[in-house]
Enzyme design. Sequence first.
Site, PDB file in Angstrom:
ATOM      1  N   ASP A  49       0.790  -1.246   0.000  1.00 30.12           N
ATOM      2  CA  ASP A  49       0.000   0.000   0.000  1.00 30.12           C
ATOM      3  C   ASP A  49       0.822   1.296   0.000  1.00 30.12           C
ATOM      4  OD1 ASP A  49      -1.900  -1.959   0.232  1.00 30.12           O
ATOM      5  OD2 ASP A  49      -2.790  -1.239   2.092  1.00 30.12           O
ATOM      6  N   LYS A 147      -6.853  -5.212  -2.894  1.00 35.64           N
ATOM      7  CA  LYS A 147      -7.631  -5.753  -1.770  1.00 35.64           C
ATOM      8  C   LYS A 147      -8.571  -4.699  -1.223  1.00 35.64           C
ATOM      9  CE  LYS A 147      -3.876  -4.486   1.279  1.00 35.64           C
ATOM     10  NZ  LYS A 147      -4.595  -3.400   1.947  1.00 35.64           N
ATOM     11  N   CYS A 192      -2.087  -2.770   7.674  1.00 34.11           N
ATOM     12  CA  CYS A 192      -1.939  -3.683   6.525  1.00 34.11           C
ATOM     13  C   CYS A 192      -0.628  -4.468   6.536  1.00 34.11           C
ATOM     14  CB  CYS A 192      -2.149  -2.917   5.235  1.00 34.11           C
ATOM     15  SG  CYS A 192      -3.880  -2.378   5.092  1.00 34.11           S
TER      16      CYS A 192
END
Length: 246
Positions: A49, A147, A192
């Site tokens: 990310d 995701k 994450c």
Amino acid sequence: MQDKRRRMLIKSTAAFGLTQLFGLRALDALAASAQSLKPGSHAALIVVDVQNCFIDGGTLPVKGGADVVPVINQLATHFENIVITQDWHTPGHASFASAHPGKKPFETAKLSYGTQVLWPDHCVQGTDDAALDKDLKLPTAQVIIRKGFHKDMDSYSAFEEADHKTETGLAGYLKQRRIDTVYVTGLATDFCVAWTAMDARKAGFNAYVIEDATRAIDLNGSLAAAWKSMARAGVKRIQSQAILAG
Ligand code: VGL
Ligand code: ZN
């Protein structure tokens, strides 16, 4: 005389063997203490990310988020296999406070799969906010896992969604590629990155988090809690130098 010679020869060969053995052990110990790691063809770097949304100017900026970029670019030159992830939400996603009347960002809500932290709207599919940081240089990366694209469910982890049942396909991909070890970097350490590293363990991989290649949100002590949970799950905490010097 001949026999005695032979016995001496056998003895000294055995002694030489032992020295070699201990020598190698000592070298191993030294390497471990200096934390020098050389990721091979069965290892993958996971870059979690590193998107505009999580960097200054984005919708959910992580303090110091941009600082991970040069470290990750350097690390990438040491890996044969690189996986990139992107948080990739629908508009009106269940993890957005704006989808829950009366709720504000950073409060929580009970959803079907458990307690969900509510975030500002962020990383909406196809927006510039959801794009990878432009300074990220990963020309050899082989796959991008997106995701959090199911409207009613979040997915901090790159392996499975928040119901701990729905899989993203990453474990299967890595196993088919004969990868057994992952090195996790990116944003954010306590969400994450941590969930990805812990789920990697759950799926049977060796997992490292490269601490200085991550930055945290640290919401109500979430960073300390994440390191504790990761240690319990057998995730190893290292610094980039262990790989850059290797
Ligand atoms: C993340 C909060 C919400 C992360 C994603 O990438 O750590 N955190 N969505
Ligand atoms: Zn998100």
